[in-house]
Design a protein around this motif. Structure first.
Motif, PDB file in Angstrom:
ATOM      1  N   ILE A  12      17.245   2.728   0.324  1.00  8.26           N
ATOM      2  CA  ILE A  12      16.195   2.097  -0.398  1.00  8.26           C
ATOM      3  C   ILE A  12      15.122   3.003  -1.039  1.00  8.26           C
ATOM      4  CG2 ILE A  12      14.106   0.803   0.081  1.00  8.26           C
ATOM      5  CD1 ILE A  12      15.653  -0.594   2.540  1.00  8.26           C
ATOM      6  N   SER A  13      14.821   4.149  -0.368  1.00  8.78           N
ATOM      7  CA  SER A  13      14.106   5.448  -1.062  1.00  8.78           C
ATOM      8  C   SER A  13      14.857   5.984  -2.422  1.00  8.78           C
ATOM      9  CB  SER A  13      13.884   6.491  -0.150  1.00  8.78           C
ATOM     10  OG  SER A  13      12.865   6.167   0.798  1.00  8.78           O
ATOM     11  N   THR A  14      16.272   5.977  -2.340  1.00  5.01           N
ATOM     12  CA  THR A  14      16.997   6.304  -3.512  1.00  5.01           C
ATOM     13  C   THR A  14      16.957   5.434  -4.725  1.00  5.01           C
ATOM     14  OG1 THR A  14      18.281   7.723  -2.117  1.00  5.01           O
ATOM     15  CG2 THR A  14      19.428   7.026  -4.131  1.00  5.01           C
ATOM     16  N   LEU A  15      17.047   4.250  -4.392  1.00  7.20           N
ATOM     17  CA  LEU A  15      16.862   3.049  -5.419  1.00  7.20           C
ATOM     18  C   LEU A  15      15.642   3.116  -6.160  1.00  7.20           C
ATOM     19  CD1 LEU A  15      18.569   0.472  -3.369  1.00  7.20           C
ATOM     20  CD2 LEU A  15      19.851   1.556  -5.413  1.00  7.20           C
ATOM     21  N   ILE A  16      14.705   3.082  -5.269  1.00  3.38           N
ATOM     22  CA  ILE A  16      13.329   3.204  -5.846  1.00  3.38           C
ATOM     23  C   ILE A  16      13.053   4.419  -6.630  1.00  3.38           C
ATOM     24  CG2 ILE A  16      10.662   3.381  -5.148  1.00  3.38           C
ATOM     25  CD1 ILE A  16      11.330   1.540  -2.834  1.00  3.38           C
ATOM     26  N   GLU A  17      13.266   5.680  -6.082  1.00  2.55           N
ATOM     27  CA  GLU A  17      13.224   6.779  -6.986  1.00  2.55           C
ATOM     28  C   GLU A  17      13.708   6.794  -8.269  1.00  2.55           C
ATOM     29  OE1 GLU A  17      11.802   9.889  -8.307  1.00  2.55           O
ATOM     30  OE2 GLU A  17      11.236   9.265  -6.537  1.00  2.55           O
ATOM     31  N   ASP A  87       9.145  -8.894 -11.470  1.00  2.94           N
ATOM     32  CA  ASP A  87       9.678  -8.732 -10.123  1.00  2.94           C
ATOM     33  C   ASP A  87      10.945  -8.627  -9.835  1.00  2.94           C
ATOM     34  OD1 ASP A  87      10.732 -11.353 -10.083  1.00  2.94           O
ATOM     35  OD2 ASP A  87       8.932 -12.319 -10.317  1.00  2.94           O
ATOM     36  N   PRO A  88      11.531  -8.549  -8.574  1.00  6.55           N
ATOM     37  CA  PRO A  88      13.114  -8.260  -8.569  1.00  6.55           C
ATOM     38  C   PRO A  88      13.996  -9.655  -8.555  1.00  6.55           C
ATOM     39  CG  PRO A  88      11.912  -8.193  -6.652  1.00  6.55           C
ATOM     40  CD  PRO A  88      10.851  -8.253  -7.496  1.00  6.55           C
ATOM     41  N   ALA A  89      13.492 -10.629  -8.830  1.00  2.68           N
ATOM     42  CA  ALA A  89      14.124 -11.803  -9.047  1.00  2.68           C
ATOM     43  C   ALA A  89      14.673 -11.666 -10.338  1.00  2.68           C
ATOM     44  CB  ALA A  89      13.255 -13.068  -9.117  1.00  2.68           C
ATOM     45  N   VAL A 109      15.224  -3.479  -7.927  1.00  3.00           N
ATOM     46  CA  VAL A 109      14.103  -2.986  -7.727  1.00  3.00           C
ATOM     47  C   VAL A 109      12.935  -3.351  -8.746  1.00  3.00           C
ATOM     48  CG1 VAL A 109      12.939  -0.588  -7.277  1.00  3.00           C
ATOM     49  CG2 VAL A 109      15.516  -1.109  -6.637  1.00  3.00           C
ATOM     50  N   SER A 110      11.951  -3.717  -8.546  1.00  2.38           N
ATOM     51  CA  SER A 110      10.720  -3.860  -9.378  1.00  2.38           C
ATOM     52  C   SER A 110      10.341  -2.466  -9.871  1.00  2.38           C
ATOM     53  CB  SER A 110       9.724  -4.861  -8.757  1.00  2.38           C
ATOM     54  OG  SER A 110       8.641  -4.920  -9.557  1.00  2.38           O
ATOM     55  N   SER A 111       9.978  -2.346 -11.232  1.00  6.93           N
ATOM     56  CA  SER A 111       9.357  -1.327 -11.695  1.00  6.93           C
ATOM     57  C   SER A 111       8.031  -1.292 -11.619  1.00  6.93           C
ATOM     58  CB  SER A 111       9.770  -0.940 -13.122  1.00  6.93           C
ATOM     59  OG  SER A 111      11.198  -0.785 -13.272  1.00  6.93           O
ATOM     60  N   ILE A 112       7.454  -2.632 -11.341  1.00  9.51           N
ATOM     61  CA  ILE A 112       5.936  -2.702 -10.978  1.00  9.51           C
ATOM     62  C   ILE A 112       5.364  -2.503  -9.574  1.00  9.51           C
ATOM     63  CG2 ILE A 112       4.104  -4.448 -11.119  1.00  9.51           C
ATOM     64  CD1 ILE A 112       6.034  -5.981 -13.264  1.00  9.51           C
ATOM     65  N   ASP A 113       6.163  -2.936  -8.715  1.00  3.10           N
ATOM     66  CA  ASP A 113       5.550  -2.681  -7.246  1.00  3.10           C
ATOM     67  C   ASP A 113       6.696  -1.943  -6.571  1.00  3.10           C
ATOM     68  OD1 ASP A 113       7.198  -4.902  -6.842  1.00  3.10           O
ATOM     69  OD2 ASP A 113       5.615  -6.302  -5.930  1.00  3.10           O
ATOM     70  N   TYR A 114       7.690  -1.625  -6.804  1.00  2.09           N
ATOM     71  CA  TYR A 114       9.088  -1.340  -6.121  1.00  2.09           C
ATOM     72  C   TYR A 114       9.235  -1.930  -5.171  1.00  2.09           C
ATOM     73  CZ  TYR A 114       7.764   2.324  -9.438  1.00  2.09           C
ATOM     74  OH  TYR A 114       7.555   3.098 -10.452  1.00  2.09           O
ATOM     75  N   SER A 115       9.161  -3.278  -5.127  1.00  2.00           N
ATOM     76  CA  SER A 115       9.761  -4.293  -4.192  1.00  2.00           C
ATOM     77  C   SER A 115      11.268  -4.395  -4.437  1.00  2.00           C
ATOM     78  CB  SER A 115       9.122  -5.705  -4.079  1.00  2.00           C
ATOM     79  OG  SER A 115       9.220  -6.072  -5.447  1.00  2.00           O
ATOM     80  N   VAL A 116      12.065  -4.901  -3.468  1.00  2.00           N
ATOM     81  CA  VAL A 116      13.553  -4.726  -3.710  1.00  2.00           C
ATOM     82  C   VAL A 116      13.838  -6.127  -3.197  1.00  2.00           C
ATOM     83  CG1 VAL A 116      15.547  -3.742  -2.680  1.00  2.00           C
ATOM     84  CG2 VAL A 116      13.709  -2.262  -3.103  1.00  2.00           C
ATOM     85  N   ASN A 139      12.527  -7.253   6.557  1.00  2.00           N
ATOM     86  CA  ASN A 139      13.117  -7.658   5.358  1.00  2.00           C
ATOM     87  C   ASN A 139      12.426  -6.881   4.209  1.00  2.00           C
ATOM     88  OD1 ASN A 139      15.539  -9.135   6.145  1.00  2.00           O
ATOM     89  ND2 ASN A 139      13.955 -11.100   6.332  1.00  2.00           N
ATOM     90  N   HIS A 140      13.280  -6.255   3.172  1.00  2.00           N
ATOM     91  CA  HIS A 140      12.415  -5.356   2.160  1.00  2.00           C
ATOM     92  C   HIS A 140      12.531  -6.369   0.907  1.00  2.00           C
ATOM     93  CE1 HIS A 140      11.989  -1.491   4.123  1.00  2.00           C
ATOM     94  NE2 HIS A 140      13.174  -1.936   4.619  1.00  2.00           N
ATOM     95  N   HIS A 141      12.119  -7.606   0.936  1.00  2.00           N
ATOM     96  CA  HIS A 141      11.905  -8.390  -0.383  1.00  2.00           C
ATOM     97  C   HIS A 141      10.770  -9.387   0.048  1.00  2.00           C
ATOM     98  CE1 HIS A 141      13.965 -11.879   1.936  1.00  2.00           C
ATOM     99  NE2 HIS A 141      14.851 -11.013   2.384  1.00  2.00           N
ATOM    100  N   CYS A 142      10.326  -9.978  -1.030  1.00  2.00           N
ATOM    101  CA  CYS A 142       9.307 -11.126  -0.933  1.00  2.00           C
ATOM    102  C   CYS A 142       9.840 -12.410  -0.435  1.00  2.00           C
ATOM    103  CB  CYS A 142       8.507 -11.056  -2.185  1.00  2.00           C
ATOM    104  SG  CYS A 142       7.625  -9.447  -2.937  1.00  2.00           S
ATOM    105  N   GLY A 143       9.101 -12.994   0.336  1.00  2.00           N
ATOM    106  CA  GLY A 143       9.645 -14.404   0.571  1.00  2.00           C
ATOM    107  C   GLY A 143      10.907 -14.525   1.255  1.00  2.00           C
ATOM    108  N   GLU A 144      10.891 -14.209   2.628  1.00  2.00           N
ATOM    109  CA  GLU A 144      12.180 -14.585   3.402  1.00  2.00           C
ATOM    110  C   GLU A 144      12.455 -16.086   3.552  1.00  2.00           C
ATOM    111  OE1 GLU A 144      13.819 -13.879   7.826  1.00  2.00           O
ATOM    112  OE2 GLU A 144      12.050 -12.791   7.281  1.00  2.00           O
ATOM    113  N   THR A 145      13.760 -16.281   3.192  1.00  2.00           N
ATOM    114  CA  THR A 145      14.205 -17.589   3.232  1.00  2.00           C
ATOM    115  C   THR A 145      14.374 -18.012   4.615  1.00  2.00           C
ATOM    116  OG1 THR A 145      16.390 -16.930   3.004  1.00  2.00           O
ATOM    117  CG2 THR A 145      15.517 -17.622   1.145  1.00  2.00           C
ATOM    118  N   SER A 146      13.984 -19.379   4.980  1.00  2.00           N
ATOM    119  CA  SER A 146      14.017 -19.859   6.322  1.00  2.00           C
ATOM    120  C   SER A 146      15.435 -20.277   6.617  1.00  2.00           C
ATOM    121  CB  SER A 146      12.748 -20.587   6.478  1.00  2.00           C
ATOM    122  OG  SER A 146      12.761 -21.983   5.517  1.00  2.00           O
ATOM    123  N   SER A 147      15.976 -20.952   5.745  1.00  2.00           N
ATOM    124  CA  SER A 147      17.248 -21.416   6.025  1.00  2.00           C
ATOM    125  C   SER A 147      18.247 -21.169   5.014  1.00  2.00           C
ATOM    126  CB  SER A 147      17.086 -22.952   6.406  1.00  2.00           C
ATOM    127  OG  SER A 147      17.020 -23.747   5.114  1.00  2.00           O
TER     128      SER A 147
END
Length: 159
Positions: A12-17, A87-89, A109-116, A139-147
């Motif tokens: 994950i760090s490699t992708l962000i870097e 964002d990473p969507a 990977v978002s270049s704004i906040d580095y979310s994945v 989870n390393h993403h925003c908004g985990e899906t519940s189902s």
């Protein structure tokens, strides 16, 4: 079913870097590893050249060379990664490429906040994939899906 993408913290760090280093050009590359029924294990991240400066476009010769090398090492193409200036969507352009590679992971990977976040197309629907590190349940993403159904969107209904 719901699939989990397993990445190490170092990966994950490699992708962000890579996203930081290439900005403002979108970083892009390939993800190789192993797949079980419910999990995708990333074993190698391969940065590739970007033919288009503003959108992702892997170099074809480089792509094929890496495919054969991975096959010889018993790895398979899991999918693709790239950085996003938002964002990473998936963007509308991403969705067009994703339709060409169903069942392949598209990690951004978002270049704004580095979310994945990671997605794939399954049976014509966009599915958000859980990203997990081997020693965590985070989870390393925003908004985990519940189902499973919550994580799917019909691509035909998208613009």
């Amino acid at each position: 079913g719901i699939v989990t993408l397993l990445l190490t913290e170092k990966q994950i760090s490699t992708l962000i870097e890579e996203a930081r280093r290439k900005h403002p050009v979108e970083a892009c590359g390939l993800l190789f590893g192993h797949i079980t029924e419910r999990e995708m294990f990333i074993k190698r991240i391969v940065p590739t050249g970007n033919l288009l400066e503003s959108k992702i476009q892997n170099q074809p010769e480089e792509f094929v060379r890496h495919l054969f090398k991975a096959k010889g090492e018993g790895l398979r193409l899991i999918g693709f990664y790239h950085s996003h200036p938002a964002d990473p969507a998936p963007s509308s352009i991403d969705l067009e490429y994703m339709k060409l590679w169903p069942q392949s992971v598209w990690l951004a990977v978002s270049s704004i906040d580095y979310s994945v976040a990671a997605y794939l197309v399954d049976d014509g629907k966009l599915v958000k994939i859980r990203i997990k590190t081997p020693n965590e349940n985070v989870n390393h993403h925003c908004g985990e899906t519940s189902s499973e159904e919550d994580g799917k969107r019909n691509l035909n209904a998208l613009p």
